[in-house]
Scaffold this motif. Structure first.
Motif, PDB file in Angstrom:
ATOM      1  N   SER A 166       0.855  -1.187   0.000  1.00 57.75           N
ATOM      2  CA  SER A 166       0.000   0.000   0.000  1.00 57.75           C
ATOM      3  C   SER A 166       0.888   1.234   0.000  1.00 57.75           C
ATOM      4  CB  SER A 166      -0.910  -0.002   1.239  1.00 57.75           C
ATOM      5  OG  SER A 166      -1.676   1.189   1.305  1.00 57.75           O
ATOM      6  N   MET A 167       0.883   1.958  -1.129  1.00 59.90           N
ATOM      7  CA  MET A 167       1.704   3.164  -1.273  1.00 59.90           C
ATOM      8  C   MET A 167       0.882   4.232  -1.986  1.00 59.90           C
ATOM      9  SD  MET A 167       5.432   1.408  -2.089  1.00 59.90           S
ATOM     10  CE  MET A 167       4.773  -0.105  -2.808  1.00 59.90           C
ATOM     11  N   PRO A 168       0.118   5.023  -1.227  1.00 63.05           N
ATOM     12  CA  PRO A 168      -0.813   5.994  -1.836  1.00 63.05           C
ATOM     13  C   PRO A 168      -0.147   7.036  -2.723  1.00 63.05           C
ATOM     14  CG  PRO A 168      -1.264   5.685   0.508  1.00 63.05           C
ATOM     15  CD  PRO A 168       0.040   5.016   0.238  1.00 63.05           C
ATOM     16  N   SER A 169       1.099   7.385  -2.402  1.00 64.07           N
ATOM     17  CA  SER A 169       1.760   8.448  -3.165  1.00 64.07           C
ATOM     18  C   SER A 169       2.726   7.909  -4.219  1.00 64.07           C
ATOM     19  CB  SER A 169       2.520   9.370  -2.207  1.00 64.07           C
ATOM     20  OG  SER A 169       3.476   8.644  -1.451  1.00 64.07           O
ATOM     21  N   GLY A 170       2.670   6.607  -4.496  1.00 60.03           N
ATOM     22  CA  GLY A 170       3.578   6.014  -5.467  1.00 60.03           C
ATOM     23  C   GLY A 170       4.909   5.653  -4.840  1.00 60.03           C
ATOM     24  N   TYR A 171       5.910   5.435  -5.683  1.00 57.15           N
ATOM     25  CA  TYR A 171       7.200   4.953  -5.184  1.00 57.15           C
ATOM     26  C   TYR A 171       8.266   5.163  -6.247  1.00 57.15           C
ATOM     27  CZ  TYR A 171       5.347   1.050  -7.909  1.00 57.15           C
ATOM     28  OH  TYR A 171       4.779   0.308  -8.918  1.00 57.15           O
ATOM     29  N   ASP A 172       9.522   5.033  -5.832  1.00 59.77           N
ATOM     30  CA  ASP A 172      10.669   5.160  -6.729  1.00 59.77           C
ATOM     31  C   ASP A 172      11.466   3.860  -6.738  1.00 59.77           C
ATOM     32  OD1 ASP A 172      10.039   7.801  -7.257  1.00 59.77           O
ATOM     33  OD2 ASP A 172      11.379   8.578  -5.701  1.00 59.77           O
ATOM     34  N   LEU A 173      12.046   3.541  -7.891  1.00 55.65           N
ATOM     35  CA  LEU A 173      12.912   2.372  -8.055  1.00 55.65           C
ATOM     36  C   LEU A 173      14.235   2.856  -8.633  1.00 55.65           C
ATOM     37  CD1 LEU A 173      10.302   0.075  -9.889  1.00 55.65           C
ATOM     38  CD2 LEU A 173      10.733   0.165  -7.413  1.00 55.65           C
ATOM     39  N   SER A 174      15.342   2.410  -8.070  1.00 51.18           N
ATOM     40  CA  SER A 174      16.633   2.854  -8.596  1.00 51.18           C
ATOM     41  C   SER A 174      17.609   1.691  -8.675  1.00 51.18           C
ATOM     42  CB  SER A 174      17.222   3.967  -7.724  1.00 51.18           C
ATOM     43  OG  SER A 174      17.483   3.505  -6.410  1.00 51.18           O
ATOM     44  N   LEU A 175      18.441   1.720  -9.726  1.00 56.46           N
ATOM     45  CA  LEU A 175      19.444   0.678  -9.969  1.00 56.46           C
ATOM     46  C   LEU A 175      20.501   1.235 -10.908  1.00 56.46           C
ATOM     47  CD1 LEU A 175      20.416  -2.323  -9.840  1.00 56.46           C
ATOM     48  CD2 LEU A 175      18.903  -2.757 -11.790  1.00 56.46           C
ATOM     49  N   ASN A 176      21.767   1.118 -10.526  1.00 57.73           N
ATOM     50  CA  ASN A 176      22.880   1.537 -11.387  1.00 57.73           C
ATOM     51  C   ASN A 176      22.760   2.987 -11.859  1.00 57.73           C
ATOM     52  OD1 ASN A 176      24.357  -0.887 -11.337  1.00 57.73           O
ATOM     53  ND2 ASN A 176      23.085  -1.780 -12.945  1.00 57.73           N
TER      54      ASN A 176
END
Length: 248
Positions: A166-176
């Protein structure tokens, strides 16, 4: 035999109920596909502008022969060959205990004339995705907890990312050093999947339009472990990356 080759579920190098299959020659599978680049000359300077190299489709041609158990088995094998790849199928080579595979489309499949128990055949297989794949990899972590990911191929792998929670405000993904920022909210009981090859976001299997605010598609480079991190401003969840060791 130390080597086994299958096409669309059919053995074409090895032994099955019909007899002993052998590929005598194959071209295009072990070679690098033709590169694609749009270089442009630098005006009033030496050389060209740098450009990223991409690869064209892969064409594999092979010749082989079946030594069938009976002439009737050779006849049934010919019928089987002519029916292969009605839709795209897997071409897989298992050699020295190492599996490599790709998705093949039908070019020409030409069974020859049956001579006694023997059936020669020729094939042209097209791979619109030139990459080859090996071992499946899967890494999971909670949002907010980094995880090391890796692959033992020779070419960047593009994962499928599955996000739950549950993430109402969205999310970030990071790699390299690459960042994918998802603005689409994730409700408890829903699932987001992001294909890092195409950049398509799906929620519970349905394509979501406009769910990104910033996107640099993530790639797992071959070699050493790399740090993957997911973060959110509110809520919690889990993230899983699925991909294969990838080769060109």
């Amino acid at each position: 035999m130390s080597k086994s080759v299958t096409l669309d579920g059919q053995i074409i190098h090895g032994v099955d109920r019909l007899g002993s299959w052998r590929i005598n020659s194959v071209e295009g599978w072990d070679e690098t596909p033709e590169a694609k680049s749009n270089s442009e000359s630098r005006p009033l300077a030496d050389g060209d502008y740098d450009s990223e190299v991409f690869y064209g489709s892969r064409l594999v041609t092979l010749n082989g022969r079946l030594s069938a158990k009976t002439p009737g088995d050779a006849f049934m094998a010919r019928e089987r060959l002519t029916a292969l790849l009605g839709s795209p199928g897997r071409f897989q080579v298992d050699q020295f205990g190492l599996v490599r595979w790709g998705t093949a489309r039908r070019g020409k499949i030409k069974p020859g004339q049956i001579k006694g128990r023997h059936l020669p055949f020729q094939m042209e297989l097209r791979f619109i995705d030139p990459r080859k794949f090996g071992k499946a990899r899967s890494f999971s972590t909670a949002v907010g907890s980094p995880v090391d990911v890796l692959q033992r191929g020779s070419f960047p792998a593009t994962p499928i990312v599955t996000v739950t929670g549950s993430m109402p405000s969205g999310y970030d993904l990071s790699l390299n050093g690459r960042l994918v920022s998802i603005t689409k909210s994730l409700a408890s009981g829903s699932t987001h999947t992001i294909d890092m090859r195409t950049g398509i976001l799906r929620q519970n299997g349905t394509v979501v339009a406009g769910g990104f605010s910033y996107s640099e598609l993530l790639k797992v480079e071959p070699g050493m472990p790399q740090n993957f991190f997911a973060s959110t401003a509110s809520g919690s969840g889990t993230v899983r990356l699925d991909y294969y060791d990838t080769y060109i």
